[in-house]
Write a protein that holds these residues in place. Structure first.
Motif, PDB file in Angstrom:
ATOM      1  N   VAL A 119      -4.120  88.146  52.784  1.00 42.46           N
ATOM      2  CA  VAL A 119      -2.937  87.274  52.863  1.00 42.46           C
ATOM      3  C   VAL A 119      -2.972  86.458  54.160  1.00 42.46           C
ATOM      4  N   THR A 120      -3.435  87.040  55.248  1.00 43.61           N
ATOM      5  CA  THR A 120      -3.535  86.324  56.520  1.00 43.61           C
ATOM      6  C   THR A 120      -4.538  85.181  56.413  1.00 43.61           C
ATOM      7  N   LEU A 121      -5.673  85.426  55.783  1.00 45.78           N
ATOM      8  CA  LEU A 121      -6.679  84.373  55.603  1.00 45.78           C
ATOM      9  C   LEU A 121      -6.165  83.247  54.711  1.00 45.78           C
ATOM     10  N   VAL A 122      -5.506  83.595  53.615  1.00 47.43           N
ATOM     11  CA  VAL A 122      -4.938  82.586  52.718  1.00 47.43           C
ATOM     12  C   VAL A 122      -3.900  81.758  53.474  1.00 47.43           C
ATOM     13  N   ALA A 123      -3.079  82.421  54.279  1.00 50.89           N
ATOM     14  CA  ALA A 123      -2.054  81.728  55.057  1.00 50.89           C
ATOM     15  C   ALA A 123      -2.687  80.714  56.006  1.00 50.89           C
ATOM     16  N   GLY A 124      -3.720  81.129  56.706  1.00 44.55           N
ATOM     17  CA  GLY A 124      -4.405  80.218  57.629  1.00 44.55           C
ATOM     18  C   GLY A 124      -4.962  79.001  56.913  1.00 44.55           C
ATOM     19  N   TRP A 125      -5.508  79.207  55.729  1.00 43.54           N
ATOM     20  CA  TRP A 125      -6.048  78.109  54.934  1.00 43.54           C
ATOM     21  C   TRP A 125      -4.928  77.139  54.538  1.00 43.54           C
ATOM     22  N   LEU A 126      -3.818  77.675  54.063  1.00 47.67           N
ATOM     23  CA  LEU A 126      -2.713  76.842  53.595  1.00 47.67           C
ATOM     24  C   LEU A 126      -2.034  76.082  54.728  1.00 47.67           C
ATOM     25  N   GLN A 148      -0.472  68.703  53.123  1.00 50.22           N
ATOM     26  CA  GLN A 148       0.688  68.683  52.230  1.00 50.22           C
ATOM     27  C   GLN A 148       1.752  69.650  52.732  1.00 50.22           C
ATOM     28  N   ARG A 149       2.954  69.155  52.881  1.00 44.11           N
ATOM     29  CA  ARG A 149       4.053  69.942  53.446  1.00 44.11           C
ATOM     30  C   ARG A 149       4.297  71.220  52.641  1.00 44.11           C
ATOM     31  N   PHE A 150       4.276  71.133  51.314  1.00 41.95           N
ATOM     32  CA  PHE A 150       4.545  72.312  50.489  1.00 41.95           C
ATOM     33  C   PHE A 150       3.501  73.400  50.732  1.00 41.95           C
ATOM     34  N   LYS A 151       2.233  73.013  50.836  1.00 41.43           N
ATOM     35  CA  LYS A 151       1.177  73.997  51.093  1.00 41.43           C
ATOM     36  C   LYS A 151       1.335  74.616  52.478  1.00 41.43           C
ATOM     37  N   ARG A 152       1.712  73.799  53.469  1.00 43.28           N
ATOM     38  CA  ARG A 152       1.948  74.359  54.809  1.00 43.28           C
ATOM     39  C   ARG A 152       3.105  75.351  54.770  1.00 43.28           C
ATOM     40  N   PHE A 153       4.173  74.994  54.059  1.00 43.57           N
ATOM     41  CA  PHE A 153       5.305  75.902  53.928  1.00 43.57           C
ATOM     42  C   PHE A 153       4.858  77.207  53.275  1.00 43.57           C
ATOM     43  N   ALA A 154       4.074  77.103  52.198  1.00 42.42           N
ATOM     44  CA  ALA A 154       3.558  78.301  51.526  1.00 42.42           C
ATOM     45  C   ALA A 154       2.706  79.130  52.489  1.00 42.42           C
ATOM     46  N   GLY A 155       1.961  78.457  53.349  1.00 40.69           N
ATOM     47  CA  GLY A 155       1.157  79.156  54.344  1.00 40.69           C
ATOM     48  C   GLY A 155       2.005  79.936  55.319  1.00 40.69           C
ATOM     49  N   PHE A 156       3.091  79.332  55.787  1.00 39.59           N
ATOM     50  CA  PHE A 156       3.975  80.053  56.707  1.00 39.59           C
ATOM     51  C   PHE A 156       4.629  81.251  56.005  1.00 39.59           C
ATOM     52  N   ILE A 157       4.982  81.091  54.738  1.00 41.15           N
ATOM     53  CA  ILE A 157       5.547  82.214  53.987  1.00 41.15           C
ATOM     54  C   ILE A 157       4.506  83.324  53.838  1.00 41.15           C
TER      55      ILE A 157
END
Length: 83
Positions: free
Chosen positions: A17-24, A29-38
């Motif tokens: 989950v940490t790796l996926v978050a860093g990628w996002l 794209q704002r939505f992907k960044r938001f998903a990354g922070f979540i």
């Protein structure tokens, strides 16, 4: 499988989950960044649970600090872009 073994295995989904978050978070794209922070916030929770189980107190303090930064990131990501 007992609870101790399940908690020991928790480090692996926390890492993914940490790796996926860093990628996002690196997305334009704002939505992907938001998903990354979540995802980062979810990983903070997973690492805190695992750290509590293994008595990794420094890791817990680190994750609390990162959690606060990720909350800030979600807020900053929601602000309109200047310019």
């Amino acid at each position: 499988m007992d609870t101790d073994n399940l908690l020991n295995l928790l480090q692996w989904p926390a890492m993914v989950v940490t790796l996926v978050a860093g990628w996002l978070v690196g997305s334009r794209q704002r939505f992907k960044r938001f998903a990354g922070f979540i995802c980062f916030i979810a990983s903070n929770a997973l690492w805190i649970i695992w750290g509590w189980h293994t008595h990794a107190w420094a890791l817990i303090v680190l994750q609390i600090g990162l959690f606060l930064m990720n909350l800030r990131g979600t807020r900053k990501n929601a602000e309109p872009v200047e310019g």
